[in-house]
Design an enzyme around this catalytic site. Sequence first.
Site, PDB file in Angstrom:
ATOM      1  N   GLU A 109      94.337-112.451   8.088  1.00 40.79           N
ATOM      2  CA  GLU A 109      94.036-113.617   8.930  1.00 40.79           C
ATOM      3  C   GLU A 109      94.716-113.502  10.290  1.00 40.79           C
ATOM      4  O   GLU A 109      94.158-113.891  11.321  1.00 40.79           O
ATOM      5  CB  GLU A 109      94.456-114.905   8.199  1.00 40.79           C
ATOM      6  CG  GLU A 109      93.555-115.163   6.991  1.00 40.79           C
ATOM      7  CD  GLU A 109      94.061-116.281   6.097  1.00 40.79           C
ATOM      8  OE1 GLU A 109      95.210-116.181   5.619  1.00 40.79           O
ATOM      9  OE2 GLU A 109      93.324-117.243   5.870  1.00 40.79           O
ATOM     10  N   GLU A 129      93.416-114.022  -2.025  1.00 40.53           N
ATOM     11  CA  GLU A 129      94.009-115.297  -2.435  1.00 40.53           C
ATOM     12  C   GLU A 129      93.426-115.842  -3.738  1.00 40.53           C
ATOM     13  O   GLU A 129      94.117-116.487  -4.519  1.00 40.53           O
ATOM     14  CB  GLU A 129      93.836-116.345  -1.323  1.00 40.53           C
ATOM     15  CG  GLU A 129      94.742-116.142  -0.111  1.00 40.53           C
ATOM     16  CD  GLU A 129      94.152-115.214   0.939  1.00 40.53           C
ATOM     17  OE1 GLU A 129      93.187-114.468   0.623  1.00 40.53           O
ATOM     18  OE2 GLU A 129      94.650-115.219   2.088  1.00 40.53           O
TER      19      GLU A 129
HETATM   20  C1  3H9 Z   1      98.152-115.775   1.434  1.00 37.92           C
HETATM   21  O1  3H9 Z   1      98.301-114.867   2.198  1.00 37.92           O
HETATM   22  C2  3H9 Z   1      97.715-117.134   1.823  1.00 37.92           C
HETATM   23  C3  3H9 Z   1      97.261-117.184   3.233  1.00 37.92           C
HETATM   24  O2  3H9 Z   1      95.891-117.279   3.280  1.00 37.92           O
HETATM   25  C4  3H9 Z   1      97.894-118.363   3.923  1.00 37.92           C
HETATM   26  C5  3H9 Z   1      99.345-118.192   4.099  1.00 37.92           C
HETATM   27  C6  3H9 Z   1      99.992-119.191   5.030  1.00 37.92           C
HETATM   28  N1  3H9 Z   1     104.572-112.609  -0.857  1.00 37.92           N
HETATM   29  O3  3H9 Z   1     103.312-105.333  -5.732  1.00 37.92           O
HETATM   30  P1  3H9 Z   1     104.561-104.621  -5.349  1.00 37.92           P
HETATM   31  C7  3H9 Z   1     106.592-108.484  -3.063  1.00 37.92           C
HETATM   32  S1  3H9 Z   1      98.478-115.571  -0.223  1.00 37.92           S
HETATM   33  C8  3H9 Z   1     105.800-112.434  -1.359  1.00 37.92           C
HETATM   34  O4  3H9 Z   1     105.537-104.310  -6.408  1.00 37.92           O
HETATM   35  P2  3H9 Z   1     102.917-102.411  -4.499  1.00 37.92           P
HETATM   36  C9  3H9 Z   1     106.514-108.254  -4.559  1.00 37.92           C
HETATM   37  O5  3H9 Z   1     106.851-109.424  -5.266  1.00 37.92           O
HETATM   38  C10 3H9 Z   1      98.999-113.886  -0.345  1.00 37.92           C
HETATM   39  N2  3H9 Z   1     106.183-111.279  -1.937  1.00 37.92           N
HETATM   40  O6  3H9 Z   1     104.241-103.287  -4.511  1.00 37.92           O
HETATM   41  C11 3H9 Z   1     107.530-107.149  -4.713  1.00 37.92           C
HETATM   42  O7  3H9 Z   1     108.811-107.724  -4.611  1.00 37.92           O
HETATM   43  P3  3H9 Z   1     110.001-107.209  -5.522  1.00 37.92           P
HETATM   44  C12 3H9 Z   1      97.857-112.973  -0.278  1.00 37.92           C
HETATM   45  C13 3H9 Z   1     105.287-110.300  -2.007  1.00 37.92           C
HETATM   46  O8  3H9 Z   1     103.159-101.353  -3.497  1.00 37.92           O
HETATM   47  C14 3H9 Z   1     107.343-106.315  -3.450  1.00 37.92           C
HETATM   48  O9  3H9 Z   1     106.732-107.184  -2.510  1.00 37.92           O
HETATM   49  N3  3H9 Z   1      98.336-111.616  -0.491  1.00 37.92           N
HETATM   50  C15 3H9 Z   1     103.994-110.430  -1.505  1.00 37.92           C
HETATM   51  O10 3H9 Z   1     102.500-102.047  -5.869  1.00 37.92           O
HETATM   52  C16 3H9 Z   1     106.466-105.109  -3.645  1.00 37.92           C
HETATM   53  O11 3H9 Z   1     105.255-105.511  -4.233  1.00 37.92           O
HETATM   54  C17 3H9 Z   1      98.367-111.079  -1.706  1.00 37.92           C
HETATM   55  O12 3H9 Z   1      97.948-111.666  -2.687  1.00 37.92           O
HETATM   56  C18 3H9 Z   1     103.642-111.645  -0.897  1.00 37.92           C
HETATM   57  N4  3H9 Z   1     102.426-111.856  -0.362  1.00 37.92           N
HETATM   58  O13 3H9 Z   1     101.778-103.383  -3.947  1.00 37.92           O
HETATM   59  C19 3H9 Z   1      98.925-109.687  -1.763  1.00 37.92           C
HETATM   60  N5  3H9 Z   1     103.323-109.283  -1.741  1.00 37.92           N
HETATM   61  O14 3H9 Z   1     110.205-105.794  -5.121  1.00 37.92           O
HETATM   62  C20 3H9 Z   1      99.901-109.594  -2.890  1.00 37.92           C
HETATM   63  C21 3H9 Z   1     104.184-108.462  -2.344  1.00 37.92           C
HETATM   64  O15 3H9 Z   1     111.098-108.131  -5.232  1.00 37.92           O
HETATM   65  N6  3H9 Z   1     100.579-108.309  -2.942  1.00 37.92           N
HETATM   66  N7  3H9 Z   1     105.362-109.060  -2.513  1.00 37.92           N
HETATM   67  O16 3H9 Z   1     109.449-107.370  -6.923  1.00 37.92           O
HETATM   68  C22 3H9 Z   1      99.997-107.221  -3.432  1.00 37.92           C
HETATM   69  O17 3H9 Z   1      98.829-107.167  -3.758  1.00 37.92           O
HETATM   70  C23 3H9 Z   1     100.894-106.017  -3.589  1.00 37.92           C
HETATM   71  O18 3H9 Z   1     102.205-106.461  -3.637  1.00 37.92           O
HETATM   72  C24 3H9 Z   1     100.764-104.956  -2.468  1.00 37.92           C
HETATM   73  C25 3H9 Z   1     101.855-103.878  -2.665  1.00 37.92           C
HETATM   74  C26 3H9 Z   1      99.381-104.300  -2.571  1.00 37.92           C
HETATM   75  C27 3H9 Z   1     100.926-105.566  -1.112  1.00 37.92           C
END
Ligand code: 3H9
Length: 708
Positions: A109, A129
């Site tokens: 976004e 999301e």
């Molecule tokens: C959103 O964006 C709403 C918006 O429209 C409006 C907003 C105002 N937040 O998965 P990993 C942490 S909703 C906080 O193990 P990978 C995760 O907990 C969001 N923390 O690594 C972990 O922490 P820890 C939409 C996050 O390489 C560390 O990062 N976005 C977030 O296998 C590593 O993550 C999503 O839904 C986050 N957004 O995968 C994306 N993302 O080491 C969600 C990650 O302490 N994330 N963490 O356990 C993912 O799909 C995967 O984490 C990603 C990396 C592909 C990015």
Amino acid sequence: MPPDQLTVTLDADGDIGILTIDHPPVNALSPTVVRDLGASLDEFDRRGALRALVLRCTGRTFCAGGDIAAFDEPGFSPAPLNALLERLEAGHRPVVAALHGTVLGGGLELALACHARVAARGTRLGLPEVRLGLLPGSLGTQRLPRLVGVPRALQMITRGEPLEAGEALAAGLVDTISDGDPVPAALDRARALAEAGGPLRRTRLLPLALGDEARQALAQAYEQARDRPQEPALEAIARCVEAAATMPWERGAELERESFEHCLRSAPSRALRHLFFAERRVGRRAGGPESAAARAVRHVGVLGAGTMGRGIAMCFADAGLDVTLVDTAPAALERARAAIGQVYEAAVARGRLTPDAALERQGRIRTARDDTALAGCDLVIEAVFEDLALKREVAARLGRVCRPGAILATNTSTLDVDRIAEATGRPADVVGMHFFSPAHVMRLLEVVRGARTDAAVLRTVVQLAREVGKVPVVCGVCWGFIGNRMAEVYMRETEFLLVEGATPGQIDAAIESLGMAMGPCRMLDMAGVDVGARTVIERDRDGGLPADPAYRIVCRALFERGRHGQKTGSGYYRYEGRRALPDEATLALCAELAQRHGIARRQAIGTREIVERLMFSLVNEGARLLGEGIAARASDIDVVWTAGFGFPRHLGGPMHWADETGLEQVVQGLNRWAAARGNAHGYWSVSPLLRALAQGGGRLARWEPPGA
Ligand code: 3H9
């Protein structure tokens, strides 16, 4: 990061500003990042000599979205970020996003508000999301359709699947693809835009009309939302995307804000966010000292070429490891080779694998009849028949045959890992790896830590499991570990209810009304009544059952009558193909069993009773596992049930369900059933941990084991 260190900074390359977000691990847009972003934009405003701006992130990825952990903070709102995006887009100097890694949610976004997007090859861009029970909350539902059209936007937002950079280019989502670092290409683009001096392309001003294709896509999206009422975000997405095409910008933005806030508070989103962190937490602190170095695993051996062994072999071959699959029976090996071939052929036929990739994976699995072929393996997993004497015999052999330092794993689903470990003569090398069938598909792996398992062994297995795409939940040794031990009490109550007069159809319908894909009777019919009954019979033989002659009598009786479930055409139900139909014979059998065991039959057993007896027992057993230190945290139990036992993700798992229901209510219910049913066998004794949490107004999710 120290509190005074900025997460966003502004530098310059000549006359082009470079705004850098540096907020490891994934540059999530936390309130601090949003604040720092605002401060950097203020500085950019002050530095009028800068002609354009490039927006980049450090580390392995561009921004992965809003900070999910911050969504629970009181007063959280996307409004401050949205105001910044508006400001960025409305500015008169060009802003170019330099994208790499995963550009997700709020990250995309942010990029959509820029005037151009350059992505490194391999970048993945999406709005996931919906997987958190949400819709994009920073104008993604309004800007994305304007850029890629309504059908593509609906597809991306409702599925939550990212596009690869090449697809994103074709869809009009990015403007340029760079080989390697996207920043130089983004700087060139920013300079060119500044020099051209023409009107900037502001996504929010792009025209969007609702043509036939868009209407059709919307109709489909509404239909999907109707079919999946447990996912309220789906309808909100359709309404917001429709608004993007039919309403003024401000009205669409307002609708998105209201819908996002509504979904954020909804039970499904709370459950899905809980699981997001739960799945990432599993395996942490499980191996004792975090410093224990993992052992290298390149070659995996699997002993036993039955359904489980084959699945395990494919799981590792799919992840690029060499596998040796051993079975002393030539016919079993032959069947395994044919079955593995069929799985890969089917994957090619469905377009999931290229013929070359299928051949390559199949080629990684070598078969052998002699277990000496396992001598050079780094990890050997035995998947022989579930019989302690046999497993101990096999373990002793592996202890001699396998090289020193090799990890020896048992795939037992219920047996005592310590007794198996002891038989190897090297128990520090031994660990349980309980796969779920089909092992190459199911994500759950229960990693069982024996009394003497070395920390490095545990660490290796947890790390490897993650690398091959599993969620490894670590647990201690007990009968059935986490999943099967809890499933046992759930089945116990199911069978008591049947004998007391409930029908399989009533029980399944009550449980399915909670959102469960399948009730317990259909589940056991599918898994095999014989499999369930044998486990009960063996446990009885080993003296592991309560001294209750009525314990699990239904499945034992069905088994004796050859009613093994779907595969034999009858079990709890009778079957026409895969269709489960009520069966008078089951009802008659239950009535006969009731009479034989002196159990009173009742006419009307209601949904509430069924739900309470099954679910409260399940939760109580989960709390016992926590109290005994078998499970490290309640969220691990939720991962076991959602990833391995089909518990619906939108309910978050049984422990989350209990937290949401209220622990006091669960405890009161258990006490009520103890009074109504009697508690001679301790079935209704409340776990001390559950009682203490309920009394103190606590939540299972917040409970930490002493000393954690
Ligand atoms: C959103 O964006 C709403 C918006 O429209 C409006 C907003 C105002 N937040 O998965 P990993 C942490 S909703 C906080 O193990 P990978 C995760 O907990 C969001 N923390 O690594 C972990 O922490 P820890 C939409 C996050 O390489 C560390 O990062 N976005 C977030 O296998 C590593 O993550 C999503 O839904 C986050 N957004 O995968 C994306 N993302 O080491 C969600 C990650 O302490 N994330 N963490 O356990 C993912 O799909 C995967 O984490 C990603 C990396 C592909 C990015």
